[in-house]
Design an enzyme around this catalytic site. Sequence first.
Site, short mmCIF file in Angstrom:
data_model
loop_
_atom_site.label_atom_id
_atom_site.label_comp_id
_atom_site.label_asym_id
_atom_site.label_seq_id
_atom_site.Cartn_x
_atom_site.Cartn_y
_atom_site.Cartn_z
N LYS A 206 38.45 20.65 35.59
CA LYS A 206 37.42 19.82 36.23
C LYS A 206 36.93 18.74 35.28
O LYS A 206 36.85 17.56 35.63
CB LYS A 206 36.25 20.69 36.69
CG LYS A 206 35.16 19.90 37.41
CD LYS A 206 33.96 20.76 37.79
CE LYS A 206 34.29 21.72 38.88
NZ LYS A 206 33.08 22.46 39.38
N GLU A 212 41.67 25.46 26.10
CA GLU A 212 42.96 26.11 26.27
C GLU A 212 43.89 25.26 27.14
O GLU A 212 45.07 25.08 26.83
CB GLU A 212 42.77 27.50 26.90
CG GLU A 212 41.91 28.45 26.10
CD GLU A 212 40.44 28.40 26.48
OE1 GLU A 212 39.74 29.38 26.20
OE2 GLU A 212 39.99 27.38 27.05
N GLY A 267 34.96 27.75 40.09
CA GLY A 267 36.36 27.91 39.71
C GLY A 267 37.07 29.02 40.45
O GLY A 267 38.18 28.84 40.96
N ARG A 268 36.46 30.21 40.54
CA ARG A 268 37.12 31.33 41.18
C ARG A 268 37.13 31.22 42.70
O ARG A 268 37.71 32.07 43.39
CB ARG A 268 36.48 32.64 40.72
CG ARG A 268 34.98 32.72 40.94
CD ARG A 268 34.38 33.89 40.16
NE ARG A 268 32.92 33.93 40.23
CZ ARG A 268 32.12 33.22 39.44
NH1 ARG A 268 32.63 32.39 38.55
NH2 ARG A 268 30.80 33.33 39.56
N GLU A 353 33.52 38.46 37.56
CA GLU A 353 32.88 37.25 37.04
C GLU A 353 31.69 36.85 37.91
O GLU A 353 30.74 36.24 37.43
CB GLU A 353 33.89 36.11 36.95
CG GLU A 353 33.38 34.93 36.13
CD GLU A 353 34.46 33.92 35.80
OE1 GLU A 353 34.92 33.89 34.63
OE2 GLU A 353 34.85 33.15 36.70
N HIS A 384 52.78 56.49 41.08
CA HIS A 384 53.54 57.13 39.99
C HIS A 384 52.92 56.82 38.64
O HIS A 384 53.58 56.95 37.60
CB HIS A 384 55.00 56.67 40.04
CG HIS A 384 55.70 57.11 41.29
ND1 HIS A 384 56.37 58.30 41.38
CD2 HIS A 384 55.79 56.53 42.51
CE1 HIS A 384 56.87 58.44 42.60
NE2 HIS A 384 56.53 57.37 43.31
N LYS A 512 33.36 31.48 23.60
CA LYS A 512 33.96 30.15 23.46
C LYS A 512 33.32 29.39 22.29
O LYS A 512 34.01 28.73 21.51
CB LYS A 512 33.77 29.35 24.75
CG LYS A 512 34.64 29.80 25.91
CD LYS A 512 34.42 28.89 27.10
CE LYS A 512 35.32 29.24 28.26
NZ LYS A 512 35.11 28.33 29.42
#
Length: 551
Positions: A206, A212, A267-268, A353, A384, A512
Site C-alpha cells: 500500500k 520485506e 490487509g487481511r 491478527e 494421520h 518491526k
Amino acid sequence: MSALTTLPAWRALWNHFARARDWHLRELFAADPGRAERYWLEVEGLTLDYSKNRLSDQTLTLLLQLADEVGLPAKIDAMFNGEKINRTEQRAVLHVALRNRANTPMLVDGVDVMPKVNAVLERMGRFAHAVRVGEWLGYTRQPITDIVSIGIGGSDLGPLMVCQALRPYGHPRLNMHFVSNVDGAQLKETLRRVHPETTLFIIESKTFTTHETLTNAHTARDWFLKYARDEAAVAKHFVAVSTNKQAVAEFGIDPANMFEFWDWVGGRYSLWSAIGLPIMLYLGEQNFVELLDGAHGMDTHFQSAPLAENMPVMLALVGIWYINFYGGGSHVIAPYDQYLHRLPAFIQQLDMESNGKQTMLDGAPVDFETAPIIWGETGINGQHAFFQLLHQGTHTTPIDLIASLENTSSLPGHHEILLANVFAQAEAFMRGKTADEVRAELAAQGLEGDALEALVPHKVFGGNRPTNTLLMTRLDPRNLGALIALYEHKIFVQGVVWHINSFDQWGVELGKQLAKTIHGELSGTREAAEHDSSTARLISLYKKVNGERGS
C-alpha cells in the site's frame, strides 16, 4: 470487571454452564433427535451443521440474548454504513464495498466510494484481459507465461489461497508464483523457475515502503535488469498495487499500471481489492466477479437475516461458548479438499491478527479470553497426524470440518472415500467409544481376560468433542467467496461481543521497529545499540560467523 462480564446474559450463561458442562453429545442426540434439523443453516451454496456442539435451545437463547445486549445489530449496521469503527486508526471498515455487486451507495465521510471501486475493478479487468489473451508483451515481444506476486501478510495469503483453491479455473498458459518471505531462498528458487522475457512481477504494498516486500522487489528488479539491460523494460514487466505513485514511478513502474486501494481496506480483508489482481489474472475477470458475488451474497445475508438464522452470527456465538466458558483456547480448521490446503493459514491470520487483543475499545484490559489459536491442515492428512490429540487429548478444541459435496474429480472412488471420512470423523468426535463397546469389540477379536482389560482404557474415546460441518455444493469461485466472507463476519461478531477492535494490528509494530535497529548492526551501517544480554550475544554470534560487517 469489564462491562461484558456484568451483562445479564453473560451471568446467565455462567449459571447455565454449571449444568451444561456435564452434558454429553450422545445423550443430547438421544434426547432430541430433531436437533440436527434445527441446528442447520443453508446460505449461498453453503450448509452449516452445528448440531454436534455441546449446547441446547436454552444455550442458544442466552447467546442470542448476549448478542442483543452488546448491540450487535447496530454494530453490523455501523460497519456497512461506513462509520469509523476502527477507532484506533480512525478508519471505516468497508471491505464489503469492494464486493457490493448491488452497487448501492456506500459512504465514507459522506462520499460514495462505489465509483472509485468500480473504476479500479474495470482497470483490473482490462489489464487482466490484455495479459490473458497475449496482448501484453514483454520486452522481447513475447506473451507473459509466469506471474510473480511479491507481497506479505494479507497482500500474499489471500491471493495465494484463492489461486490455489481455484486452480482448476486458472489460465492454462499462466503459472502463478507467490513470494512473501524475505529469506532469499524463496525468491531465489522462484527466479530459477521463470524467464525474464515472459515474467510479470506484481509488487503489492500500500505504501510501497514495506521493508520485506521492497527488499524482494528490488532483488527481482536487479535480476531482471541483468538480462534486459534497459531500465525502460521494467515498465513492461512490473506493475504495482499501491497508493504511493511517486515511489512506484521511482522504481520504474508506469503509474498507469499502478492499481490503488484505500485506507478503509485492511490487509487481511484486501483480496477483494486490487490486491486480488493476481487472482483476476489467473482466473479471469468473470471468475473474479463470481468470487465477489458469493461474498456479496453472504454480506447481504449477514446484514439482513435475523440473528437466530444468521450463519456468521451463529458460528461466532458457538465459538464464544467454547472460548469463554469451556476454555477452548484453540480451534482447528480442517478442509477435506487439497485445493483448500492454504485455507487454515489464511483463517489463522484473519482471526488471530483481528481478535488477538488484550485491550478493549475503551482502553481497559480484557478480563476474559479473546481469539483462539487457529491451526489446522487438510483433514485427511490431519487424521494421520494431530487428530489423535483431538480424539483422546486433554484439550477442548472445536473443529470446523469443511468439504464440497459435488464430485469434480475424474478419479473413480476418491470423493466417496473423502466424504465418508468427513462424516465419520464428525460422528466419531461426537460419539466416542465407551469401555463396554471396546470390550465387546476386543472380545469379538478373540481377546479375553487380563489382556483384554489391560487394553480397554487405551482404546476408549471419550467423544463429546465439538465440531461444525461446513459443506459447499462445490468448490467454485462463488462458493469460495461466500465461505471467506462467512469467516470474516464471524470474526467481526466475536470482536463486537468482546468489545475489541478487530481491525488494527499494533502488536506487529514493536518487532518491526527493533528489527530495523538490529539490521543496521548486522549490516554494519550503525553502531551497536543497547540490548539485553541474550540479544547482544546473538548479534555477536552472527558477526562471528559472517564477519564484522555481516554478509
